[in-house]
Motif scaffolding. Structure first.
Motif, PDB file in Angstrom:
ATOM      1  N   LYS A  86       0.832  -1.205   0.000  1.00  0.00           N
ATOM      2  CA  LYS A  86       0.000   0.000   0.000  1.00  0.00           C
ATOM      3  C   LYS A  86       0.869   1.258   0.000  1.00  0.00           C
ATOM      4  O   LYS A  86       0.635   2.192  -0.764  1.00  0.00           O
ATOM      5  CB  LYS A  86      -0.906  -0.035   1.231  1.00  0.00           C
ATOM      6  CG  LYS A  86      -1.859   1.118   1.318  1.00  0.00           C
ATOM      7  CD  LYS A  86      -2.812   0.926   2.498  1.00  0.00           C
ATOM      8  CE  LYS A  86      -3.896   1.971   2.538  1.00  0.00           C
ATOM      9  NZ  LYS A  86      -3.405   3.321   2.760  1.00  0.00           N
ATOM     10  N   ASP A  89       2.337   1.772  -3.286  1.00  0.00           N
ATOM     11  CA  ASP A  89       1.321   2.332  -4.183  1.00  0.00           C
ATOM     12  C   ASP A  89       1.223   3.847  -4.015  1.00  0.00           C
ATOM     13  O   ASP A  89       1.154   4.592  -4.993  1.00  0.00           O
ATOM     14  CB  ASP A  89      -0.051   1.719  -3.904  1.00  0.00           C
ATOM     15  CG  ASP A  89      -0.270   0.394  -4.640  1.00  0.00           C
ATOM     16  OD1 ASP A  89       0.575   0.025  -5.466  1.00  0.00           O
ATOM     17  OD2 ASP A  89      -1.306  -0.240  -4.387  1.00  0.00           O
ATOM     18  N   HIS A  93       1.583   6.547  -6.830  1.00  0.00           N
ATOM     19  CA  HIS A  93       0.549   7.533  -7.150  1.00  0.00           C
ATOM     20  C   HIS A  93       1.139   8.941  -7.164  1.00  0.00           C
ATOM     21  O   HIS A  93       0.809   9.754  -8.018  1.00  0.00           O
ATOM     22  CB  HIS A  93      -0.608   7.434  -6.153  1.00  0.00           C
ATOM     23  CG  HIS A  93      -1.288   6.101  -6.176  1.00  0.00           C
ATOM     24  ND1 HIS A  93      -2.218   5.705  -5.255  1.00  0.00           N
ATOM     25  CD2 HIS A  93      -1.152   5.056  -7.035  1.00  0.00           C
ATOM     26  CE1 HIS A  93      -2.627   4.473  -5.529  1.00  0.00           C
ATOM     27  NE2 HIS A  93      -1.988   4.058  -6.604  1.00  0.00           N
ATOM     28  N   ARG A 168      -5.626   5.217 -13.249  1.00  0.00           N
ATOM     29  CA  ARG A 168      -4.644   4.264 -12.722  1.00  0.00           C
ATOM     30  C   ARG A 168      -4.670   4.220 -11.200  1.00  0.00           C
ATOM     31  O   ARG A 168      -4.666   3.153 -10.588  1.00  0.00           O
ATOM     32  CB  ARG A 168      -3.260   4.727 -13.193  1.00  0.00           C
ATOM     33  CG  ARG A 168      -2.440   3.649 -13.804  1.00  0.00           C
ATOM     34  CD  ARG A 168      -1.025   4.070 -14.024  1.00  0.00           C
ATOM     35  NE  ARG A 168      -0.205   2.925 -13.689  1.00  0.00           N
ATOM     36  CZ  ARG A 168       0.016   1.918 -14.533  1.00  0.00           C
ATOM     37  NH1 ARG A 168      -0.473   1.943 -15.736  1.00  0.00           N
ATOM     38  NH2 ARG A 168       0.746   0.890 -14.161  1.00  0.00           N
ATOM     39  N   LYS A 171      -7.818   2.483  -9.811  1.00  0.00           N
ATOM     40  CA  LYS A 171      -7.741   1.034  -9.981  1.00  0.00           C
ATOM     41  C   LYS A 171      -6.948   0.405  -8.846  1.00  0.00           C
ATOM     42  O   LYS A 171      -7.316  -0.625  -8.305  1.00  0.00           O
ATOM     43  CB  LYS A 171      -7.013   0.746 -11.310  1.00  0.00           C
ATOM     44  CG  LYS A 171      -7.843  -0.048 -12.314  1.00  0.00           C
ATOM     45  CD  LYS A 171      -6.970  -0.450 -13.474  1.00  0.00           C
ATOM     46  CE  LYS A 171      -7.526   0.082 -14.777  1.00  0.00           C
ATOM     47  NZ  LYS A 171      -6.592  -0.111 -15.896  1.00  0.00           N
ATOM     48  N   GLU A 172      -5.837   1.062  -8.491  1.00  0.00           N
ATOM     49  CA  GLU A 172      -4.951   0.489  -7.476  1.00  0.00           C
ATOM     50  C   GLU A 172      -5.476   0.742  -6.062  1.00  0.00           C
ATOM     51  O   GLU A 172      -5.206  -0.024  -5.146  1.00  0.00           O
ATOM     52  CB  GLU A 172      -3.544   1.070  -7.640  1.00  0.00           C
ATOM     53  CG  GLU A 172      -2.955   0.712  -8.987  1.00  0.00           C
ATOM     54  CD  GLU A 172      -1.558   1.229  -9.200  1.00  0.00           C
ATOM     55  OE1 GLU A 172      -0.941   0.840 -10.198  1.00  0.00           O
ATOM     56  OE2 GLU A 172      -1.060   2.035  -8.377  1.00  0.00           O
ATOM     57  N   GLU A 173      -6.234   1.827  -5.928  1.00  0.00           N
ATOM     58  CA  GLU A 173      -6.650   2.272  -4.596  1.00  0.00           C
ATOM     59  C   GLU A 173      -7.709   1.370  -3.970  1.00  0.00           C
ATOM     60  O   GLU A 173      -7.849   1.335  -2.749  1.00  0.00           O
ATOM     61  CB  GLU A 173      -7.200   3.702  -4.695  1.00  0.00           C
ATOM     62  CG  GLU A 173      -7.292   4.450  -3.391  1.00  0.00           C
ATOM     63  CD  GLU A 173      -6.072   5.307  -3.118  1.00  0.00           C
ATOM     64  OE1 GLU A 173      -5.724   5.441  -1.946  1.00  0.00           O
ATOM     65  OE2 GLU A 173      -5.466   5.835  -4.073  1.00  0.00           O
ATOM     66  N   HIS A 176      -6.760  -0.756  -1.159  1.00  0.00           N
ATOM     67  CA  HIS A 176      -6.392  -0.053   0.069  1.00  0.00           C
ATOM     68  C   HIS A 176      -7.555   0.013   1.042  1.00  0.00           C
ATOM     69  O   HIS A 176      -7.415  -0.251   2.227  1.00  0.00           O
ATOM     70  CB  HIS A 176      -5.925   1.375  -0.245  1.00  0.00           C
ATOM     71  CG  HIS A 176      -4.711   1.427  -1.097  1.00  0.00           C
ATOM     72  ND1 HIS A 176      -4.107   2.592  -1.463  1.00  0.00           N
ATOM     73  CD2 HIS A 176      -3.979   0.435  -1.675  1.00  0.00           C
ATOM     74  CE1 HIS A 176      -3.057   2.343  -2.216  1.00  0.00           C
ATOM     75  NE2 HIS A 176      -2.967   1.034  -2.370  1.00  0.00           N
TER      76      HIS A 176
ATOM     77  N   ARG B  45       3.621  -3.147 -10.963  1.00  0.00           N
ATOM     78  CA  ARG B  45       3.545  -3.741  -9.620  1.00  0.00           C
ATOM     79  C   ARG B  45       2.503  -4.856  -9.537  1.00  0.00           C
ATOM     80  O   ARG B  45       2.435  -5.583  -8.567  1.00  0.00           O
ATOM     81  CB  ARG B  45       3.228  -2.662  -8.573  1.00  0.00           C
ATOM     82  CG  ARG B  45       4.396  -1.739  -8.285  1.00  0.00           C
ATOM     83  CD  ARG B  45       4.169  -0.941  -7.019  1.00  0.00           C
ATOM     84  NE  ARG B  45       2.946  -0.160  -7.049  1.00  0.00           N
ATOM     85  CZ  ARG B  45       2.794   0.980  -7.686  1.00  0.00           C
ATOM     86  NH1 ARG B  45       3.809   1.486  -8.366  1.00  0.00           N
ATOM     87  NH2 ARG B  45       1.647   1.623  -7.667  1.00  0.00           N
ATOM     88  N   ARG B  46       1.637  -4.932 -10.549  1.00  0.00           N
ATOM     89  CA  ARG B  46       0.584  -5.954 -10.506  1.00  0.00           C
ATOM     90  C   ARG B  46       0.555  -6.804 -11.781  1.00  0.00           C
ATOM     91  O   ARG B  46      -0.507  -7.113 -12.303  1.00  0.00           O
ATOM     92  CB  ARG B  46      -0.772  -5.283 -10.291  1.00  0.00           C
ATOM     93  CG  ARG B  46      -0.933  -4.736  -8.899  1.00  0.00           C
ATOM     94  CD  ARG B  46      -2.250  -4.025  -8.716  1.00  0.00           C
ATOM     95  NE  ARG B  46      -2.437  -3.612  -7.347  1.00  0.00           N
ATOM     96  CZ  ARG B  46      -1.869  -2.548  -6.801  1.00  0.00           C
ATOM     97  NH1 ARG B  46      -1.061  -1.788  -7.509  1.00  0.00           N
ATOM     98  NH2 ARG B  46      -2.099  -2.238  -5.539  1.00  0.00           N
ATOM     99  N   GLU B  48       1.432  -6.036 -14.833  1.00  0.00           N
ATOM    100  CA  GLU B  48       0.887  -5.349 -16.003  1.00  0.00           C
ATOM    101  C   GLU B  48       1.682  -5.595 -17.271  1.00  0.00           C
ATOM    102  O   GLU B  48       1.219  -5.243 -18.350  1.00  0.00           O
ATOM    103  CB  GLU B  48       0.821  -3.832 -15.774  1.00  0.00           C
ATOM    104  CG  GLU B  48      -0.217  -3.387 -14.776  1.00  0.00           C
ATOM    105  CD  GLU B  48       0.349  -3.247 -13.378  1.00  0.00           C
ATOM    106  OE1 GLU B  48       1.349  -3.930 -13.084  1.00  0.00           O
ATOM    107  OE2 GLU B  48      -0.207  -2.489 -12.581  1.00  0.00           O
TER     108      GLU B  48
END
Lengths: 332, 95
Positions: A86, A89, A93, A168, A171-173, A176, B45-46, B48
């Protein structure tokens, strides 16, 4: 792909042509077209975006600090791995967002310098301390939950690079928030002491999270033009209400109580009504007087200073390799 | 306090074998090796990607938006370049 050399041409000219260009620009916005880095844009649009995107980037970077505080003390390997991912990430970000801001003609170094000099703002929420492990749950669930509310409309922001970065990020959040809620759920179903810890974290984070949406609509200084430019799609108060409506039932599911005696469900509107927010606290934190403002800035400055030799060495090595390659080419 | 600027790179990622590399964003790195490593950390990181390209942003030549009309409008009037322009009787079947 942002050829930034083209970016500088339009600043500082005013005249009848600009009025025409501004009208064309607004027509493109109204038609839901995306504005790209090399397109003409009003200087104020550019300034607004640089301010907003860089503040957003700074928030991601400073946001690593309160959570990073618990990486070494995470209660299990599973929690630790998730927390590291996290925090990575959040760093990512920040990088996406700095890159989006840079397409507007500022350099990364300028933006970082402004943060370190204390001239740039970042989200007030990161000036609160993470006192217990439950705070990591509360941050994921509430802070990231509030951030997602704010960020989803930004995926449709009129400025292309910002909207792409936000797609982006969103999508990643989503992981969290879920990992935070899972931590809260585990604590809430645990021992009495664990449940009390979760309740205490909720008590401390609830109001600061409501402040994350910014001042009430009547007092918000940037809203009107940002709405016209479709940078902002929903008002602060509308997003805050959406967050409260989504979050209150989640708190009830946990068996926790929200620290607001005025909170009640309005059957007529289907909204949760909440009590008065203490805006003087928000102003104090923004002014630099929150519990951790000085710590956060000191940590960022130290990280930047301690990393200086790495940046210098990398650039020196690259320069040396270039010189060697040039010499070899000359000798051949 | 100002520091020398670190070069900007554009990052392209092939998400699966058989697909083209696609632009995903940009990053700063001192040289190409570091740019590839940073691109790995920042953009995959995933899972991709299976391949990364990095290109110095300064090496890209872009069309000028001011020339958009001159560059791209001529294609607008050439509908005969599309298959739907041509009429083929239904009886002929799929073509």
């Amino acid at each position: 792909m942002y050829a930034q050399s083209l970016n500088q041409q339009v600043e500082g000219t005013t005249g009848p042509e600009d009025a025409e260009a501004a009208a064309r620009f607004q027509a493109r916005i109204d038609a839901e077209e995306r504005i790209e880095p090399n397109d003409w844009m009003p200087a104020a649009y550019r300034r607004t975006l640089v301010r907003q995107i860089s503040q957003h980037a700074h928030s991601e970077i400073v946001g690593m600090l309160p959570e990073g505080n618990w990486i070494t003390r995470a209660p299990s390997l599973r929690r630790k791995a998730a927390l590291i991912a996290k925090v990575q990430d959040e760093c990512g970000h920040g990088m996406y967002l700095y890159a989006a801001a840079e397409t507007l003609g500022v350099t990364r170094e300028q933006l970082v310098d402004e943060l370190l000099a204390g001239k740039a703002k970042y989200s007030s929420i990161f000036n609160y301390p993470t006192l217990t492990w439950a705070d990591i749950g509360a941050i994921g669930w509430l802070v990231d939950g509030a951030a997602i509310m704010n960020q989803i409309p930004l995926c449709r922001c009129s400025y292309g690079p910002y909207s792409r970065a936000m797609i982006r990020v969103c999508k990643e959040e989503s992981f969290h928030q879920r990992q935070g809620y899972e931590i809260m759920l585990t604590l809430a179903r645990g021992t009495a002491a664990q449940k009390a810890m979760a309740q205490d974290a909720l008590n401390r984070w609830w109001w600061p999270c409501l402040m994350m949406f910014g001042p009430p609509d009547a007092q918000s200084q940037h809203s009107d033009t940002s709405t016209r430019w479709k940078i902002k799609r929903f008002s602060n108060d509308a997003l805050r209400q959406k967050f409260v409506d989504a979050t209150v039932p989640q708190a009830h599911f946990l068996g926790l109580t929200l620290p607001d005696p005025a909170l009640r469900f309005n059957e007529a509107t289907s909204h949760w009504e909440f009590g008065e927010i203490d805006w003087s606290e928000f102003k104090q934190v923004l002014a630099g007087n929150g519990p951790c403002n000085r710590d956060r800035m000191a940590a960022r400055r130290a990280a930047h200073a301690n990393g200086e030799w790495v940046r210098d060495a990398a650039l020196a090595y690259a320069a040396k390799e270039r010189a060697r390659a040039a010499a070899a080419a000359g000798a051949a | 306090m100002s520091t020398p600027t670190t070069p900007l790179w554009e990052v392209f990622i092939r998400s699966r074998t058989g697909l083209a590399h696609k632009h995903v964003g940009s990053l700063h790195a001192a040289d190409a090796t570091l740019a590839v490593q940073a691109a790995r950390d920042l953009y995959t990181r995933r899972g991709e990607g299976t391949s990364v390209w990095v290109v110095p942003s300064s090496a890209i030549t872009a069309s000028d938006p001011a020339d958009k009309g001159m560059m791209f409008d001529p294609a607008d009037s050439k509908v005969y370049r599309h298959p739907t322009f041509y009429e083929v009787p239904d009886d002929v079947g799929h073509m």
